[in-house]
Design a protein around this motif. Structure first.
Motif, PDB file in Angstrom:
ATOM      1  N   GLY A  18       0.784  -1.227   0.000  1.00  0.00           N
ATOM      2  CA  GLY A  18       0.000   0.000   0.000  1.00  0.00           C
ATOM      3  C   GLY A  18       0.815   1.275   0.000  1.00  0.00           C
ATOM      4  O   GLY A  18       0.267   2.364  -0.193  1.00  0.00           O
ATOM      5  N   PHE A  19       2.124   1.162   0.177  1.00  0.00           N
ATOM      6  CA  PHE A  19       2.978   2.346   0.240  1.00  0.00           C
ATOM      7  C   PHE A  19       4.098   2.199  -0.787  1.00  0.00           C
ATOM      8  O   PHE A  19       4.846   1.225  -0.756  1.00  0.00           O
ATOM      9  CB  PHE A  19       3.568   2.501   1.645  1.00  0.00           C
ATOM     10  CG  PHE A  19       2.522   2.630   2.713  1.00  0.00           C
ATOM     11  CD1 PHE A  19       2.114   1.526   3.442  1.00  0.00           C
ATOM     12  CD2 PHE A  19       1.947   3.858   2.978  1.00  0.00           C
ATOM     13  CE1 PHE A  19       1.148   1.642   4.423  1.00  0.00           C
ATOM     14  CE2 PHE A  19       0.982   3.983   3.964  1.00  0.00           C
ATOM     15  CZ  PHE A  19       0.577   2.871   4.686  1.00  0.00           C
ATOM     16  N   TRP A  20       4.187   3.181  -1.662  1.00  0.00           N
ATOM     17  CA  TRP A  20       5.164   3.166  -2.751  1.00  0.00           C
ATOM     18  C   TRP A  20       5.849   4.521  -2.845  1.00  0.00           C
ATOM     19  O   TRP A  20       5.225   5.560  -2.633  1.00  0.00           O
ATOM     20  CB  TRP A  20       4.469   2.880  -4.084  1.00  0.00           C
ATOM     21  CG  TRP A  20       3.868   1.525  -4.194  1.00  0.00           C
ATOM     22  CD1 TRP A  20       2.741   1.068  -3.570  1.00  0.00           C
ATOM     23  CD2 TRP A  20       4.348   0.442  -4.973  1.00  0.00           C
ATOM     24  NE1 TRP A  20       2.495  -0.237  -3.908  1.00  0.00           N
ATOM     25  CE2 TRP A  20       3.465  -0.645  -4.770  1.00  0.00           C
ATOM     26  CE3 TRP A  20       5.441   0.275  -5.824  1.00  0.00           C
ATOM     27  CZ2 TRP A  20       3.636  -1.881  -5.391  1.00  0.00           C
ATOM     28  CZ3 TRP A  20       5.622  -0.953  -6.448  1.00  0.00           C
ATOM     29  CH2 TRP A  20       4.724  -2.013  -6.227  1.00  0.00           C
ATOM     30  N   GLY A  21       7.122   4.486  -3.235  1.00  0.00           N
ATOM     31  CA  GLY A  21       7.792   5.711  -3.604  1.00  0.00           C
ATOM     32  C   GLY A  21       7.427   6.093  -5.029  1.00  0.00           C
ATOM     33  O   GLY A  21       6.622   5.427  -5.682  1.00  0.00           O
ATOM     34  N   GLN A  22       8.066   7.150  -5.506  1.00  0.00           N
ATOM     35  CA  GLN A  22       7.737   7.656  -6.843  1.00  0.00           C
ATOM     36  C   GLN A  22       8.472   6.899  -7.938  1.00  0.00           C
ATOM     37  O   GLN A  22       8.124   7.012  -9.119  1.00  0.00           O
ATOM     38  CB  GLN A  22       8.079   9.157  -6.934  1.00  0.00           C
ATOM     39  CG  GLN A  22       9.553   9.481  -7.152  1.00  0.00           C
ATOM     40  CD  GLN A  22      10.403   9.318  -5.895  1.00  0.00           C
ATOM     41  OE1 GLN A  22       9.897   9.002  -4.811  1.00  0.00           O
ATOM     42  NE2 GLN A  22      11.705   9.547  -6.042  1.00  0.00           N
ATOM     43  N   GLY A  23       9.469   6.116  -7.565  1.00  0.00           N
ATOM     44  CA  GLY A  23      10.225   5.330  -8.532  1.00  0.00           C
ATOM     45  C   GLY A  23      11.453   6.053  -9.041  1.00  0.00           C
ATOM     46  O   GLY A  23      11.503   7.292  -9.069  1.00  0.00           O
TER      47      GLY A  23
END
Length: 123
Positions: free
Chosen positions: A111-116
């Protein structure tokens, strides 16, 4: 509140190295993973490091080339990528499903991701 931010991507020649960094605030109790996605391909769990015991996971294609590590004092997670190959280019993300152990087969629950950060391998 969990906040993840990646850095360190770029262009490298085949056989070269990069180190990706993930600033992981609010995620002290959670396993942190590095999924990647290349154009036209499924999102893939590349590596993961658990919370307490430091257990790690690597997809077969990167074993022996990539190393994940965690610096708790700095709230950082790193992915050292050596011997980069033409199959490695992708957007690499830092992500967590807010549990303490790695579940690389459940990216859909992260459910939690960085911007890549983009990794490109080209001569």
């Amino acid at each position: 509140q969990v906040h993840l931010a990646e850095s360190g991507g770029g262009l490298v020649q085949p056989g070269g190295s990069l180190r990706l960094s993930c600033a992981a605030s609010g995620a002290d109790w959670y396993a942190i993973g590095w999924p990647r996605q290349a154009p036209g391909k499924r999102r893939e769990a590349v590596s993961c490091i658990s919370n307490r015991d430091g257990n790690t996971y690597y997809v077969d294609s990167v074993k022996g080339r990539f190393t994940i590590s965690r610096d708790r004092a700095k709230n950082m997670v790193y992915l050292q990528m050596n011997s980069l190959q033409p199959e490695d280019p992708a957007v690499y993300y830092c992500a967590t499903d807010a549990v303490g152990y790695c579940r690389p087969d459940r990216l859909y629950e992260y459910g939690f991701w960085g911007q890549g950060t983009q990794v490109t391998v080209s001569s």
